[in-house]
Design a protein around this motif. Structure first.
Motif, PDB file in Angstrom:
ATOM      1  N   ASN A 184       0.851  -1.179   0.000  1.00 57.48           N
ATOM      2  CA  ASN A 184       0.000   0.000   0.000  1.00 57.48           C
ATOM      3  C   ASN A 184       0.889   1.232   0.000  1.00 57.48           C
ATOM      4  O   ASN A 184       1.577   1.520   0.980  1.00 57.48           O
ATOM      5  CB  ASN A 184      -0.895  -0.016   1.239  1.00 57.48           C
ATOM      6  N   SER A 185       0.876   1.973  -1.117  1.00 57.89           N
ATOM      7  CA  SER A 185       1.840   3.066  -1.263  1.00 57.89           C
ATOM      8  C   SER A 185       1.571   4.203  -0.282  1.00 57.89           C
ATOM      9  O   SER A 185       2.413   5.069  -0.085  1.00 57.89           O
ATOM     10  CB  SER A 185       1.827   3.590  -2.704  1.00 57.89           C
ATOM     11  N   ASP A 243       6.801   4.626   0.834  1.00 54.30           N
ATOM     12  CA  ASP A 243       7.085   5.139  -0.494  1.00 54.30           C
ATOM     13  C   ASP A 243       8.521   4.866  -0.942  1.00 54.30           C
ATOM     14  O   ASP A 243       8.993   5.415  -1.912  1.00 54.30           O
ATOM     15  CB  ASP A 243       6.740   6.631  -0.605  1.00 54.30           C
ATOM     16  N   SER A 300      -4.469   2.434  -3.989  1.00 57.17           N
ATOM     17  CA  SER A 300      -3.080   2.797  -3.710  1.00 57.17           C
ATOM     18  C   SER A 300      -2.144   1.580  -3.686  1.00 57.17           C
ATOM     19  O   SER A 300      -0.996   1.682  -3.265  1.00 57.17           O
ATOM     20  CB  SER A 300      -2.999   3.540  -2.378  1.00 57.17           C
ATOM     21  N   VAL A 357       0.455  -1.145  -4.952  1.00 55.96           N
ATOM     22  CA  VAL A 357       1.476  -1.269  -5.986  1.00 55.96           C
ATOM     23  C   VAL A 357       2.020  -2.695  -5.931  1.00 55.96           C
ATOM     24  O   VAL A 357       2.324  -3.208  -4.853  1.00 55.96           O
ATOM     25  CB  VAL A 357       2.633  -0.278  -5.765  1.00 55.96           C
TER      26      VAL A 357
END
Lengths: 301, 340
Positions: free
Chosen positions: B133-134, B138, B237, B239
């Motif tokens: 979950n971005s 990050d 969100s 990725v």
């Protein structure tokens, strides 16, 4: 006289014949599979699951000993034993919690006017209207990070990040407690229900304090119910599979998961069968001890 | 009472009265079968289709091995096809002679588990990595160190699959150790890595999608198509990570059981799903790459561009054959020790 005993004998015969179907069912669907499991536990694992019909004690040996991962010597290993002990601990804590909550509940129910009692019993049995799996998933919804408990605590400003209740030992024990609580309440209720509460009054008249009344009058009456309730909670909690799987997040195996693992990914059916036999032996020993200690009281109520 | 019984009997018997050419019982992974596909098949051939689902190859194998499962079609992954053929559980129906077989992608015909495709046809092709979950992290996620040497921000927020082989093989990739190694020193390294990593993990579960969407975890080992599905339908969100150390590829395949009752319908189904317009329905729903050529024309425009379906250059998903029993036994010890 002779005619009378003939009738009694006839009755007995009929009764025996009437029990035949249930005995046959127990034999066919209880004992036969059990014998198969027992036989499997003494065989060798086939490559992709299943068994090779070859006598072997390896499964039982590996309960306590392991061929060392790195040099093949047989060394004592507590891995599996620890899982058994942890399971016993979880089941015991769940049983005690059930007792702590269940006894006052049962007492409360038994002291209601007779006309109301059935209503209370009905309320206690409502959870059984749905399946264990559904109830366990309901708990998951309640305790997970975005569930009502965490949402409530956060709304009240008591915490600012969700408590990680889900996938913890607490979640497993809470799940076991909730799943099996009625098994504790109902036997205790039925043992206190018939109790004549004038005896409590008599106790107070004889200057007994509340604690003494509880200890010397009520507890002895409730004892068979407490024992039955404890056995009824402990045994299914000990073999629980669904609860630790769903609420424990697979972090700490209980015996149920361990057995399932052997039949699935590990492809070692004999080991799984041996664990099942050990689990059963453990439970049987507990029951026998219980019956010996309380020959009359055990399993009544 | 009697009336109730009669009513109940009438309801129970009703399906028998409905006319159908025959039946087809499918046993497939959950969230994997487009109802549209079954409807189209059912209407085309006048066959009554029933479906049950499972969550792991091992669950399916155990049920089939027990015998008389009642299923005609199962959808095992690559290594499980190898196991099931060796165990004599699959029917050799020679799909390579079927009319639509020409549509199967060339690269998927001669794979180790069914060279020449005598038993199975491809259902979906994917890989097993993990999704992050971005919103929670990050940094660079394209490395297995997210799981095995977890950054501070993600500690306690990770779910790994409850899949012994997938997790141990992922650890082996991170350590650059060959899969299914029987070298004891290497196995010890894998075991140490897993034991050290476990305190940072929250759970072992196949239900990573739910855990991500309810915010219970921020990282979950997951399949690429499942991530795509979740990103477009639920958690935007997410990725999907392509670990530089490599990841596991899989091909799930339609196979017919040896004890199938409805072999003819099952063969019809096999041929049916090799037609591009039908194979597209599978991908549209399950969001994995199809093993059939020419499906793109039937798929939504964003499909081809989805990052989950476009493996970056330099990353080649690896198909891992099943480990030997000896190695499986050692994997089992490592796994039990990890999970105790």
């Amino acid at each position: 006289m002779a005619a009378h005993s003939d009738i009694v004998r006839q009755d007995l015969k009929t009764q025996r014949r009437l029990t035949l179907p249930s005995v046959a069912v127990i034999f066919l669907f209880g004992l036969v599979p059990l014998l198969i499991v027992m036989a499997y536990s003494f065989m060798k694992p086939a490559v992709y699951g299943g068994v090779e019909p070859e006598l072997s004690l390896e499964a039982y040996v590996s309960f306590l000993f392991q061929r060392d991962l790195f040099d093949d010597t047989l060394v004592f290993s507590a891995d599996y034993l620890l899982i058994f002990l942890r399971t016993a601990l979880f089941a015991m804590v769940a049983t005690l919690t059930c007792l702590l909550i269940g006894f006052p509940t049962a007492y409360y129910m038994a002291t209601r006017p007779e006309s109301q009692r059935n209503r209370w019993v009905l309320l206690i049995t409502i959870p059984f209207w749905s399946n264990l799996l559904v109830r366990t998933i309901a708990i998951l919804f309640i305790i997970r990070d975005d569930g009502p408990i965490n949402a409530g605590l956060m709304a009240l400003g008591i915490i600012d990040a969700p408590l990680p209740i889900l996938f913890s030992n607490t979640a497993i024990v809470a799940g076991l407690f909730y799943s099996f609580l009625p098994f504790m309440i109902l036997p205790i209720y039925s043992s206190i229900e018939r109790f004549d509460f004038q005896l409590v009054e008599a106790g107070y008249d004889l200057y007994a304090r509340r604690w003494q009344v509880l200890r010397h009058i009520i507890l002895p009456i409730a004892k068979p119910g407490i024992i039955t309730g404890s056995v009824l909670v402990f045994i299914p909690a000990f073999g629980a599979y669904v609860t630790p799987l769903i609420l424990g997040g697979g972090n700490h195996m209980m015996i149920g998961d361990l057995i399932a693992l052997q039949f699935r990914a590990a492809r070692n059916w004999p080991l799984g069968a041996a664990f099942s036999m050990i689990l059963m032996a453990f439970v049987l020993i507990l029951l026998i001890l219980q019956i010996r200690k309380n020959p009359r009281e055990a399993l009544h109520g | 009472m009697k009336r109730i019984l009669i009513a109940a009997a009438a309801i129970a018997l009703a399906p028998l009265a409905a006319h159908a050419e025959g039946k087809l019982n499918i046993f497939n992974w959950g969230e994997y079968t487009n109802p549209e596909l079954l409807k189209r098949f059912s209407e085309t051939y006048d066959v009554e289709v029933a479906i049950d689902t499972y969550d792991s190859n091992e669950t399916m194998l155990a049920k089939v091995q027990a015998g008389a499962s009642g299923y005609d079609i199962v959808v095992p992954s690559d290594y499980m096809v190898a196991i099931m053929i060796e165990e004599g559980l699959l029917a050799q129906v020679e799909p390579n002679t079927m009319e639509n077989f020409k549509n199967v992608k060339e690269g998927l015909v001669d794979l180790y588990f069914d060279p020449g495709r005598h038993y199975t046809v491809p259902w979906q092709v994917g890989n097993t990595g993990f999704a992050v979950n971005s919103k929670a992290y990050d940094g660079n996620i394209n490395t297995w160190s997210i799981l095995f040497d977890t950054p501070e921000a993600l500690k306690g927020r990770i779910n790994v699959l409850d899949d012994m082989t997938a997790v141990i093989n992922a650890a082996a990739r991170y350590l650059n150790i060959p899969r299914c190694t029987s070298d004891r020193e290497q196995l010890r390294q894998i075991s140490d890595l897993l034991v050290a990593a476990k305190p940072n993990w929250r759970s072992f579960s196949y239900d990573g999608l739910t855990l991500l969407s309810t915010g219970s975890v921020d990282v979950s080992m997951l399949w690429n198509g499942a991530t795509y599905k979740a990103r477009t339908e639920d958690v935007d969100s997410l990725v999907y990570a392509y670990p530089a150390e490599g990841l596991e590829g899989f091909v799930d395949n339609v196979a017919i059981l040896k004890d199938a009752q409805n072999v003819d319908n099952a063969k019809l189904f096999m041929n049916f799903i090799m037609a591009p317009e039908n194979a597209a329905l599978i991908s549209e729903f399950a969001k994995y790459e199809s093993g059939i050529k020419g499906v793109d024309a039937y798929l939504p425009a964003d499909f081809a561009a989805a990052p989950e379906l476009n493996t970056p250059a330099g990353v080649t998903p690896e198909f891992v054959p099943p480990c030997s029993q000896e190695v499986t036994a050692m994997y089992n010890k490592i796994w039990t020790n990890l999970r105790r």
